[in-house]
Design an enzyme around this catalytic site. Sequence first.
Site, PDB file in Angstrom:
ATOM      1  N   HIS A 148       0.849  -1.192   0.000  1.00  0.00           N
ATOM      2  CA  HIS A 148       0.000   0.000   0.000  1.00  0.00           C
ATOM      3  C   HIS A 148       0.878   1.234   0.000  1.00  0.00           C
ATOM      4  O   HIS A 148       1.319   1.691   1.053  1.00  0.00           O
ATOM      5  CB  HIS A 148      -0.940  -0.016   1.214  1.00  0.00           C
ATOM      6  N   ILE A 186       1.234   4.592   3.911  1.00  0.00           N
ATOM      7  CA  ILE A 186       0.062   5.064   4.647  1.00  0.00           C
ATOM      8  C   ILE A 186      -0.834   3.880   4.979  1.00  0.00           C
ATOM      9  O   ILE A 186      -0.919   2.908   4.232  1.00  0.00           O
ATOM     10  CB  ILE A 186      -0.728   6.160   3.895  1.00  0.00           C
ATOM     11  N   GLY A 230      -7.302   3.122   4.598  1.00  0.00           N
ATOM     12  CA  GLY A 230      -8.473   3.659   5.283  1.00  0.00           C
ATOM     13  C   GLY A 230      -9.406   2.577   5.785  1.00  0.00           C
ATOM     14  O   GLY A 230      -9.976   2.686   6.877  1.00  0.00           O
ATOM     15  N   VAL A 231      -9.555   1.515   5.020  1.00  0.00           N
ATOM     16  CA  VAL A 231     -10.452   0.437   5.436  1.00  0.00           C
ATOM     17  C   VAL A 231      -9.971  -0.203   6.742  1.00  0.00           C
ATOM     18  O   VAL A 231     -10.783  -0.632   7.564  1.00  0.00           O
ATOM     19  CB  VAL A 231     -10.620  -0.601   4.300  1.00  0.00           C
ATOM     20  N   GLU A 268     -11.826  -0.534  10.314  1.00  0.00           N
ATOM     21  CA  GLU A 268     -11.869  -1.828  11.018  1.00  0.00           C
ATOM     22  C   GLU A 268     -11.383  -1.673  12.455  1.00  0.00           C
ATOM     23  O   GLU A 268     -11.954  -2.256  13.374  1.00  0.00           O
ATOM     24  CB  GLU A 268     -11.033  -2.870  10.275  1.00  0.00           C
TER      25      GLU A 268
END
Length: 160
Positions: free
Chosen positions: A62, A68, A71-72, A76
Amino acid sequence: MTTESSLSTFTKPALPMDINAIREYLPHRYPFLLVDRVTEITDDSIIGYKNVSINEEFFQGHFPEYPIMPGVLIIEALAQVSGILGFVMNNVKPQPGTVFLFAGAEKVRFKKPVVAGDKLVLQSELVMQKRGIYKYNCVASVDGIVAATAEIIISKQNTE
């Protein structure tokens, strides 16, 4: 199944909750356990954190040149801390066959990237509870700056 005797003997977890105590509340394990510590719990809110290390597996793919946190995974982590609060609010210790599942997210907004080396503070506050469904206002922040916000919905499920 929770009995009357187990309800009467349950006490809120001692704070701060370390990783061993957190593992009693969440079924998640490496690499998907995203709460490292819980520092505060009230009747309807919780604060915990995730130390974001460059050693996280997701950094390999990523944005490897600019690591970074996806976002998911931030969402979570907010759902996981909310699941811990679900057990505490119900005054029950997790039993085999009972889990709080991530059922949805609304009004998700990402405000600031979370990078390797950050301490991601996870805050969750109950806003609605109805028939085993719980909605929480959640905020993830780094150094007091909001990184993400969401309304997280979790559902209490019996798996047996």
